[in-house]
Motif scaffolding. Structure first.
Motif, mmCIF file in Angstrom:
data_model
loop_
_atom_site.group_PDB
_atom_site.id
_atom_site.type_symbol
_atom_site.label_atom_id
_atom_site.label_comp_id
_atom_site.label_asym_id
_atom_site.label_seq_id
_atom_site.Cartn_x
_atom_site.Cartn_y
_atom_site.Cartn_z
ATOM 1 N N ILE A 221 12.997 -14.438 -4.745
ATOM 2 C CA ILE A 221 12.199 -14.362 -5.979
ATOM 3 C C ILE A 221 10.792 -13.871 -5.674
ATOM 4 O O ILE A 221 10.253 -12.979 -6.356
ATOM 5 C CB ILE A 221 12.173 -15.741 -6.668
ATOM 6 N N LEU A 222 10.174 -14.443 -4.623
ATOM 7 C CA LEU A 222 8.820 -14.015 -4.270
ATOM 8 C C LEU A 222 8.797 -12.558 -3.824
ATOM 9 O O LEU A 222 7.865 -11.803 -4.161
ATOM 10 C CB LEU A 222 8.269 -14.918 -3.161
ATOM 11 N N SER A 223 9.850 -12.132 -3.041
ATOM 12 C CA SER A 223 9.901 -10.729 -2.618
ATOM 13 C C SER A 223 10.052 -9.796 -3.812
ATOM 14 O O SER A 223 9.396 -8.741 -3.880
ATOM 15 C CB SER A 223 11.076 -10.541 -1.643
ATOM 16 N N ALA A 224 10.923 -10.206 -4.766
ATOM 17 C CA ALA A 224 11.098 -9.371 -5.956
ATOM 18 C C ALA A 224 9.806 -9.291 -6.764
ATOM 19 O O ALA A 224 9.432 -8.215 -7.261
ATOM 20 C CB ALA A 224 12.235 -9.927 -6.816
ATOM 21 N N GLU A 225 9.118 -10.444 -6.888
ATOM 22 C CA GLU A 225 7.844 -10.413 -7.610
ATOM 23 C C GLU A 225 6.818 -9.526 -6.895
ATOM 24 O O GLU A 225 6.082 -8.781 -7.525
ATOM 25 C CB GLU A 225 7.309 -11.832 -7.747
ATOM 26 N N GLU A 229 5.114 -6.230 -8.387
ATOM 27 C CA GLU A 229 3.656 -6.008 -8.455
ATOM 28 C C GLU A 229 3.262 -4.746 -7.687
ATOM 29 O O GLU A 229 2.393 -3.985 -8.129
ATOM 30 C CB GLU A 229 2.941 -7.228 -7.885
ATOM 31 N N ALA A 230 3.937 -4.523 -6.496
ATOM 32 C CA ALA A 230 3.622 -3.309 -5.743
ATOM 33 C C ALA A 230 4.015 -2.058 -6.526
ATOM 34 O O ALA A 230 3.273 -1.057 -6.545
ATOM 35 C CB ALA A 230 4.351 -3.337 -4.399
ATOM 36 N N ALA A 231 5.210 -2.114 -7.191
ATOM 37 C CA ALA A 231 5.630 -0.967 -7.998
ATOM 38 C C ALA A 231 4.667 -0.723 -9.152
ATOM 39 O O ALA A 231 4.330 0.424 -9.472
ATOM 40 C CB ALA A 231 7.054 -1.192 -8.528
ATOM 41 N N LEU A 232 4.207 -1.844 -9.766
ATOM 42 C CA LEU A 232 3.220 -1.682 -10.850
ATOM 43 C C LEU A 232 1.935 -1.070 -10.326
ATOM 44 O O LEU A 232 1.354 -0.171 -10.958
ATOM 45 C CB LEU A 232 2.942 -3.042 -11.486
ATOM 46 N N LEU A 233 1.488 -1.543 -9.148
ATOM 47 C CA LEU A 233 0.252 -0.976 -8.591
ATOM 48 C C LEU A 233 0.434 0.497 -8.218
ATOM 49 O O LEU A 233 -0.457 1.324 -8.456
ATOM 50 C CB LEU A 233 -0.183 -1.785 -7.368
ATOM 51 N N ARG A 234 1.634 0.825 -7.605
ATOM 52 C CA ARG A 234 1.864 2.238 -7.285
ATOM 53 C C ARG A 234 1.913 3.086 -8.544
ATOM 54 O O ARG A 234 1.361 4.202 -8.584
ATOM 55 C CB ARG A 234 3.169 2.372 -6.492
ATOM 56 N N ALA A 235 2.587 2.571 -9.573
ATOM 57 C CA ALA A 235 2.653 3.328 -10.825
ATOM 58 C C ALA A 235 1.263 3.521 -11.426
ATOM 59 O O ALA A 235 0.923 4.603 -11.926
ATOM 60 C CB ALA A 235 3.573 2.613 -11.819
ATOM 61 N N GLN A 236 0.476 2.423 -11.350
ATOM 62 C CA GLN A 236 -0.895 2.558 -11.852
ATOM 63 C C GLN A 236 -1.682 3.581 -11.027
ATOM 64 O O GLN A 236 -2.458 4.370 -11.562
ATOM 65 C CB GLN A 236 -1.582 1.196 -11.820
ATOM 66 N N GLY A 237 -1.466 3.558 -9.660
ATOM 67 C CA GLY A 237 -2.154 4.547 -8.817
ATOM 68 C C GLY A 237 -1.714 5.968 -9.139
ATOM 69 O O GLY A 237 -2.541 6.883 -9.253
#
Length: 362
Positions: A221-225, A229-237
């Protein structure tokens, strides 16, 4: 005178003797059974008892609880095993008169009746019951003896078997049986211990598996979260980068785009590959490059010097890619060469060197 004194002494002695035989003292635990002229007169006591020494006879009876040891007796059990038993009888006198009148010698009578009663009781019991059920055998002996001694005025209060001695063969068999029983108990105890250990081990493994699964679940669960979050940050970048690129692209003109095309072609030309992928609008790209090169910078290989091409002013806005017209059909080689010579481009046999970018062979 002397004769009178002698008679007086004899009379006094006779009176003292009569007085000593006429007075009896019975203790608290004693009773005096009185017989007068041979007939039972009753029990006297405790305390001072006056009797007639000429007509009365007395017997003292002890009312305290007494015991009688029965010597070792050989008896045969129900399963024909010969054993030796000795025991003790505890009794008390309840009726002093009956204990004197009904039996001549209570100790001898009790001894013989106890031996016969013992053989009768043991004959009805197997050897295992004789060895293991002492309390039941004691109670049965007491009841049987009490039924006989009750008419004597005596109460049998308790019977205790002290020792039972089976024959040597039976003792050896009992020893082997005891050893086998203890071995069986040890095996059962060891098996129960192994069973308990296996159960505890399985429970521990199950608890460990449950904890491991819960830990793996939490880690997943923590890895998926974290990945989310990393995917959201990459998408935001990427979004921010695209926004910056779009903002920069809005301020670019056609010349800048042409320079970018030339840099890409330079990298493609330095590659060791023999096949290149070029855009379909390569002709318009070359025209734009030719417009940027000053006439003195272009050195033409053998052949007539082409006339410098007129510089075309850059368009005001770059048309969007969706509105790009399809590429025109490539003319035959002869026609393409003649048109290129007419436009001032180098001939098919020549080469053009542009700003140190290398040779471009059309």
């Amino acid at each position: 005178m002397i004769l009178g004194i002698t008679i007086a002494v004899i009379v006094v002695a006779l009176l003292g003797l009569v007085a000593s035989r006429s007075v009896k003292i019975a203790r608290e635990y004693e009773r005096v059974v009185l017989f007068r002229l041979g007939r039972l007169s009753g029990a006297r006591g405790p305390g001072l008892v006056i009797v007639n020494p000429i007509t009365d006879r007395t017997n003292r009876v002890d009312l305290r609880e007494q015991y009688l040891e029965i010597p070792s007796q050989v008896a045969i059990t129900k399963d024909n095993a010969s054993i030796s038993i000795d025991f003790i009888i505890f009794y008390t006198v309840l009726d002093p008169e009956a204990s004197v009148v009904s039996v001549q010698n209570f100790s001898g009578a009790a001894l013989n009746i106890a031996a016969t009663t013992l053989r009768s009781v043991v004959g009805d019991l197997p050897l295992d019951d004789v060895l293991s059920k002492r309390e039941a055998m004691n109670a049965l002996l007491r009841v049987r003896l009490d039924e006989v001694t009750e008419r004597w005025g005596v109460k049998v209060t308790n019977v205790e078997v002290r020792e039972v001695n089976p024959p040597p063969g039976v003792q050896e068999a009992m020893t082997r049986q005891m050893s086998a029983e203890r071995t069986r108990r040890a095996a059962v105890t060891e098996a129960e211990g192994k069973k308990s250990a296996a159960i505890l081990t399985a429970e521990g493994q199950r608890a460990a598996a449950i904890l491991s699964a819960e830990g793996a679940k939490q880690a997943t669960i923590l890895s998926a979260e974290g990945e989310r979050e990393a995917a959201l940050l990459r998408a935001q970048g990427f979004s921010s980068g695209l926004e910056n690129i779009l903002g920069v692209a809005r301020g670019l003109d056609q010349n800048t785009m042409l320079l970018q095309y030339l840099d890409t072609l330079k990298q493609v030309g330095s590659s060791p590959s023999t096949k290149f992928v070029v855009p379909m609008e390569l002709g318009s790209l070359l025209n734009g490059v030719r417009a940027l090169i000053p006439p003195a910078a272009a050195q033409v290989a053998p052949g007539p010097q082409p006339a410098p091409a007129a510089q075309t002013p850059p368009p005001a806005q770059t048309p969007p890619p969706a509105q790009t017209p399809p590429p025109a059909q490539t003319p035959p080689p002869a026609q393409a060469a003649s048109q290129a010579q007419a436009d001032g481009a180098p001939s098919a046999a020549g080469a053009v060197e542009i700003d140190g970018l290398g040779e471009l062979t059309p």
